[in-house]
Design a protein around this motif. Sequence first.
Motif, mmCIF file in Angstrom:
data_model
loop_
_atom_site.group_PDB
_atom_site.id
_atom_site.type_symbol
_atom_site.label_atom_id
_atom_site.label_comp_id
_atom_site.label_asym_id
_atom_site.label_seq_id
_atom_site.Cartn_x
_atom_site.Cartn_y
_atom_site.Cartn_z
ATOM 1 N N ILE A 56 -42.944 26.802 -36.445
ATOM 2 C CA ILE A 56 -42.836 25.696 -37.334
ATOM 3 C C ILE A 56 -44.295 25.975 -38.300
ATOM 4 O O ILE A 56 -44.135 25.502 -39.504
ATOM 5 C CB ILE A 56 -43.115 24.604 -36.586
ATOM 6 N N ALA A 57 -45.204 26.210 -37.501
ATOM 7 C CA ALA A 57 -46.429 26.331 -38.322
ATOM 8 C C ALA A 57 -46.491 27.191 -39.764
ATOM 9 O O ALA A 57 -46.761 26.806 -40.718
ATOM 10 C CB ALA A 57 -47.866 26.583 -37.462
ATOM 11 N N TYR A 58 -45.900 28.317 -39.221
ATOM 12 C CA TYR A 58 -45.818 29.307 -40.319
ATOM 13 C C TYR A 58 -44.759 28.767 -41.409
ATOM 14 O O TYR A 58 -45.186 28.879 -42.683
ATOM 15 C CB TYR A 58 -45.284 30.694 -39.765
ATOM 16 N N ASN A 59 -43.700 28.255 -41.044
ATOM 17 C CA ASN A 59 -42.552 27.556 -41.808
ATOM 18 C C ASN A 59 -43.279 26.657 -42.927
ATOM 19 O O ASN A 59 -42.968 26.532 -43.943
ATOM 20 C CB ASN A 59 -41.351 26.996 -41.095
ATOM 21 N N ARG A 60 -44.114 25.794 -42.227
ATOM 22 C CA ARG A 60 -44.788 24.922 -43.190
ATOM 23 C C ARG A 60 -45.644 25.335 -44.234
ATOM 24 O O ARG A 60 -45.777 24.806 -45.535
ATOM 25 C CB ARG A 60 -45.698 23.923 -42.141
ATOM 26 N N ILE A 61 -46.056 26.584 -43.832
ATOM 27 C CA ILE A 61 -46.907 27.135 -44.967
ATOM 28 C C ILE A 61 -46.149 27.842 -46.020
ATOM 29 O O ILE A 61 -46.309 27.728 -47.162
ATOM 30 C CB ILE A 61 -47.726 28.317 -44.347
ATOM 31 N N VAL A 62 -45.113 28.486 -45.455
ATOM 32 C CA VAL A 62 -44.081 29.178 -46.590
ATOM 33 C C VAL A 62 -43.487 27.855 -47.442
ATOM 34 O O VAL A 62 -43.380 28.093 -48.639
ATOM 35 C CB VAL A 62 -42.739 29.598 -45.639
ATOM 36 N N GLU A 63 -43.143 26.719 -46.805
ATOM 37 C CA GLU A 63 -42.349 25.685 -47.673
ATOM 38 C C GLU A 63 -43.404 24.900 -48.612
ATOM 39 O O GLU A 63 -43.062 24.205 -49.213
ATOM 40 C CB GLU A 63 -41.866 24.832 -46.582
ATOM 41 N N GLY A 64 -44.714 25.129 -47.949
ATOM 42 C CA GLY A 64 -45.965 24.372 -49.015
ATOM 43 C C GLY A 64 -46.274 22.977 -48.545
ATOM 44 O O GLY A 64 -46.961 22.406 -49.109
ATOM 45 N N THR A 65 -45.678 22.698 -47.417
ATOM 46 C CA THR A 65 -46.084 21.519 -46.904
ATOM 47 C C THR A 65 -47.318 21.395 -45.951
ATOM 48 O O THR A 65 -47.639 20.447 -45.479
ATOM 49 C CB THR A 65 -44.802 20.897 -45.758
ATOM 50 N N TRP A 66 -47.978 22.464 -46.032
ATOM 51 C CA TRP A 66 -49.384 22.671 -45.381
ATOM 52 C C TRP A 66 -50.028 23.737 -46.110
ATOM 53 O O TRP A 66 -49.397 24.788 -46.352
ATOM 54 C CB TRP A 66 -49.328 22.981 -43.761
ATOM 55 N N SER A 67 -51.128 23.637 -46.434
ATOM 56 C CA SER A 67 -51.874 24.339 -47.122
ATOM 57 C C SER A 67 -53.266 24.665 -46.581
ATOM 58 O O SER A 67 -54.215 23.671 -46.735
ATOM 59 C CB SER A 67 -52.330 23.828 -48.858
ATOM 60 N N PRO A 68 -53.274 25.729 -46.001
ATOM 61 C CA PRO A 68 -54.625 25.964 -45.299
ATOM 62 C C PRO A 68 -55.710 26.316 -46.158
ATOM 63 O O PRO A 68 -55.477 26.589 -47.237
ATOM 64 C CB PRO A 68 -54.441 27.358 -44.471
ATOM 65 N N VAL A 69 -56.948 26.039 -45.828
ATOM 66 C CA VAL A 69 -58.223 26.305 -46.717
ATOM 67 C C VAL A 69 -58.707 27.646 -46.341
ATOM 68 O O VAL A 69 -59.047 28.477 -47.493
ATOM 69 C CB VAL A 69 -59.370 25.284 -46.107
ATOM 70 N N ASN A 70 -58.864 28.183 -45.225
ATOM 71 C CA ASN A 70 -59.590 29.421 -45.114
ATOM 72 C C ASN A 70 -58.539 30.740 -44.699
ATOM 73 O O ASN A 70 -59.041 31.589 -44.116
ATOM 74 C CB ASN A 70 -60.368 29.243 -43.727
ATOM 75 N N TYR A 71 -57.438 30.516 -44.934
ATOM 76 C CA TYR A 71 -56.289 31.532 -44.524
ATOM 77 C C TYR A 71 -55.023 31.231 -45.500
ATOM 78 O O TYR A 71 -54.945 29.975 -45.996
ATOM 79 C CB TYR A 71 -56.035 31.891 -43.291
ATOM 80 N N GLY A 72 -54.355 32.064 -45.557
ATOM 81 C CA GLY A 72 -53.094 32.134 -46.223
ATOM 82 C C GLY A 72 -51.770 32.515 -45.706
ATOM 83 O O GLY A 72 -51.963 33.070 -44.377
ATOM 84 N N GLN A 73 -50.645 32.289 -46.318
ATOM 85 C CA GLN A 73 -49.248 32.823 -45.632
ATOM 86 C C GLN A 73 -49.292 34.325 -45.280
ATOM 87 O O GLN A 73 -49.010 34.894 -44.185
ATOM 88 C CB GLN A 73 -48.286 32.545 -46.431
ATOM 89 N N ASP A 74 -49.963 35.207 -46.268
ATOM 90 C CA ASP A 74 -49.843 36.641 -46.070
ATOM 91 C C ASP A 74 -50.989 37.025 -44.902
ATOM 92 O O ASP A 74 -50.731 38.192 -44.536
ATOM 93 C CB ASP A 74 -50.245 37.425 -47.256
ATOM 94 N N ASP A 75 -51.879 36.249 -44.761
ATOM 95 C CA ASP A 75 -52.801 36.434 -43.711
ATOM 96 C C ASP A 75 -52.280 36.435 -42.304
ATOM 97 O O ASP A 75 -52.974 37.012 -41.320
ATOM 98 C CB ASP A 75 -54.109 35.650 -43.679
ATOM 99 N N ILE A 76 -51.254 35.669 -41.989
ATOM 100 C CA ILE A 76 -50.394 35.673 -40.621
ATOM 101 C C ILE A 76 -49.547 36.858 -40.536
ATOM 102 O O ILE A 76 -48.733 36.777 -41.390
ATOM 103 C CB ILE A 76 -49.617 34.273 -40.326
ATOM 104 N N VAL A 77 -50.033 37.812 -39.822
ATOM 105 C CA VAL A 77 -49.102 38.995 -40.191
ATOM 106 C C VAL A 77 -48.359 39.292 -38.671
ATOM 107 O O VAL A 77 -47.275 40.020 -38.724
ATOM 108 C CB VAL A 77 -50.140 40.323 -40.011
ATOM 109 N N LEU A 78 -48.587 38.334 -37.641
ATOM 110 C CA LEU A 78 -47.591 38.499 -36.613
ATOM 111 C C LEU A 78 -47.422 37.123 -35.954
ATOM 112 O O LEU A 78 -48.501 36.585 -35.590
ATOM 113 C CB LEU A 78 -47.960 39.458 -35.338
#
Length: 1020
Positions: free
Chosen positions: A355-377
């Motif tokens: 769910i956490a990864y999906n929230r970044i993809v959908e743009g409903t959560w915007s991390p400050v110190n990392y981004g979608q492409d930084d989650i590799v697994l």
Amino acid sequence: MSNRMRAWAVGLAAAVGLSTAPASASGCPEDANDDGTVNFADILEVIGNWGPCPGCAADVNGDSQVNFADILAVIGVWGADCTDPVATELAGNPLTEYPNFEYVLAFNEEMTVTFAIDPGRFPAVAGQTCDLYVVAARTEQQWRDDPALVDVRGAAQTETIGAGTIQSATFALTGSTGLSSDGGTGLGVGYDLVCDVNRNGTLDGSDFIDGFGDVAGFYVVHDVTQPGPLSVTEVSYAVAGGTVTPGFEGENLFYPTNAGLLGQLPLIVVSHGNGHNYEWYDHIGPHMASYGYIVMSHQNNTQPGVASAAVTTLEHTDAFLGQLDTIAGGVLQNHVDTARITWIGHSRGGEGVAIAYNRIVEGTWSPVNYGQDDIVLVSSIAPVDFLSTGITEPNGVSFSLWTGGSDSDVNGCASCDLCQTFHLHDRATAWRQSISLHGVGHGDFHNGNASPFATGPCLVGRADTHRIIKGYLLPLVKHYVEANVPARDFLWRQWESFRPIGAPVNGCVTVDLMFREDPAENVVIDDYQTQPAPGTSSSGGNVIFTVTNVSEGTLDDSNGDFTNNLGDIMNGMTAGSSSDSTAGVVFQWDEDATYEQSIVTSRRDFTAFSYLSFRAAQAARHPNTTAELGDLTFTVSLHDGSGGSSAIGIGAFGGGIEEPYQRTSCGTGSGWANEFETIRIRLTDFLNNGSGLDLTDVTAIRFSFGPSHGSSLGRIGLDEITLSRDPATPRVGAITIELPNGAPTLIPPGLPTEITVAINASGEALIPGTALLHYSYLADGFQAVPLSPAGAGLYTGTLPAPLCSETPEYYFSAVGTISGQIFLPTQAPSEVIVAEVGTTAINFADDFESNLGWTTEILGATSGQWERGVPVNDPGWAYDPPADSDGSGSCFLTQNAVDNTDVDDGSVRLTSPTLDMTGGGLLIRYDYYLNLTNADGIDRLLVEINSDDGVGAWTTIATHTTNGGLNWRTHEITDADLAGAGVTLTATMRMRFTANDSDPQSIVESGLDAFEVLTTSCED
């Protein structure tokens, strides 16, 4: 050299057809014309380029001058054979049946490595005596620089290659059991294997080599269940207050003690399950940290549900990266690789990380110190599936699943959709992996003293489970995070033939593996996602069969138990729920029978691929399964257009399709959920021993069953018949192109438009000058202009000033050293960004910070009336939003109060003030919140519009019926949408939003924010 002489030399070179390529690509630089032989033609090439010539092939000695020194260098190796050696697989294991040998990459230490070459495929070597060399692995360039053969065993091994079958050319490599496997923090040591045919001690064109490239010929790996070479430090602490959900600040950290000397290390974040503890993963933490990883396990807010667990994972990852200056005394500051993050979650935490990864993809959560492409697994251990499709989505991140066959908590029974772990696996859209462990319970995956929550026969226990986890988790992370090559073998080769050395081996331990590369790396023959008719494949070919009871459909048991039932064609299947799309085919046999896939013409050339891959599962509790409990086998054959064929039994490689775990309950009988296993067969294996098969024209793939071909009877599910490449390694840190400020889709006339572009080239290099903006205004072809570097990975590009009559289209491209050329959009230039020319006027905008005239109405509901305010975010109520959508603070919500205040027993209505919707290019945009527990479409948020200030009929223009969980979503309505609904636009429009609850037992929470009415016009 005079100009006249130079002209003569150039003319002579041209007359004899010499090239002027800038560098030689053959095996030796003296072969200046790159024809494979050093002779008089190379002298002419040198003469033809006489004088200054930096980088050209004629500059044999590389001093940037073509002169007599280069002629002397050519003469010095006159007659040399400069052709490349034949690169092919040579290292593997002998088999007792056809194809009689398997080529593999990884060997456990102290295993015998075997050489084999098929004299039918390579007739030049038949009957030859050659020296077999095991050499420390070199890249292609290193081989070109130094072709000398030096055997790590001390001396080469001389063998005479037979002239018949591959069996006559198979030789165990003496001393291979003593090869070093000490790869440090890697998994092993790479070696190249050479058959020196002319026995001159040099790799040249007459020889054969396994490993002529960046991937070694084979790897010897150590016991991956044992700790790595690095000492480990453990620290427990709390992150600063206010950065994570209050009361959940704890973190448990493992890192290499000398991390300050190791550069930047990948991060693994562990999220525990409900009732679990964040300090229960000290079997994972020290093990991975000893191999160069930083492992942080955190307190997880699981009690409210999986959505809150996702939030704490997102928060803790940010908090950890943002507080590295104080955590553990700041020892990890600047030593965490923020572009290589792995999320591991257990139970509710296992769903939470998806769910956490999906929230970044959908743009409903915007991390400050990392981004979608930084989650590799993302890796989920025994995950639940509360929120299901649309929310619990791994999307395109590399995803792995761990599941225990004895799990009595997330039990996998057909009656419990939220307890079926495989749903998450089959929703993953790119690389995906599953590791299924019979006899392992829910609590066996952690290291706490709580119950193992295990039921069923032959329980494995926590200690042995942890040995298995260590043995597979290390290769799993090494593969997806570091693109480690030998790690891949652990992820797809069957347990029966290859497994971690230290993994327990007894009658209770069974491991089933599924492995699928990114579909972009594959060609699909049939994945059953389209063409639902059993007689047609998803690639369009005919499917012909004599097996019986053939049915295609969703891989979902439909009746709530595993009892054998002829009416439930997918009995035992739990790969998807009723809302999932994953599909496959099921059938059975009790005599010789076939299932054949015809190959469409455009896909008949198999030579660009390495493997035929498919997954299969035995059907639980079916009489054909229980009659012969054990590994099920059958034969796979390829057929070509000339009538040639070749057949391989899947049992040749060890094992087969595992029988279901023999657990009872969930109906009558024995046998639990159907567990798919992936089978991959190297395509060149079908060529062994002169089969005559033509891989350039494969017309059919046939699966043959019955006593003549394997197990005498059975019932299976079959899916994902594909062709894949090898090595097929994730492009870790591959280049990406993003638009941090969005893509302009409305461009003002007469003015240039600057666009900011972010290019992330982590893990590779961006080739200078290749970052481009491509645009076309009149459909007359695209022009390319360079993007200008702006620092920190940002670039700017400028679209020229357009006219109102033009329709701008544009896309971006860049070239990376690993990825090659990539595009944004990814399918450009066939898919581009299209913009309108004009300017936008705001007719009405409301962020609900003040009352602009909205009215509310209760239509029978006993609670949940619309209220404007700042969301209360009740920690005891898991269905209200934590904040508004646009960040202004306030919004409209259905009864913004603590406790259970959702809409009950009726409807509540919110009506807008009068809205002017005259003018061109109308766009209505709003953010809405809708948290539903009833998905039948009766509970809903209804959106209507009226043209006469609320008088008369209202027209429905949107109906929202899907559960968004804790997410705000954006919806847009255009003038074309309104025209299609028969709406006349006036200056006295009104809109209304009605939240409805028809089921008194269900939850309906809704909200409205960021409401806008916009119009577009254009004047040159």
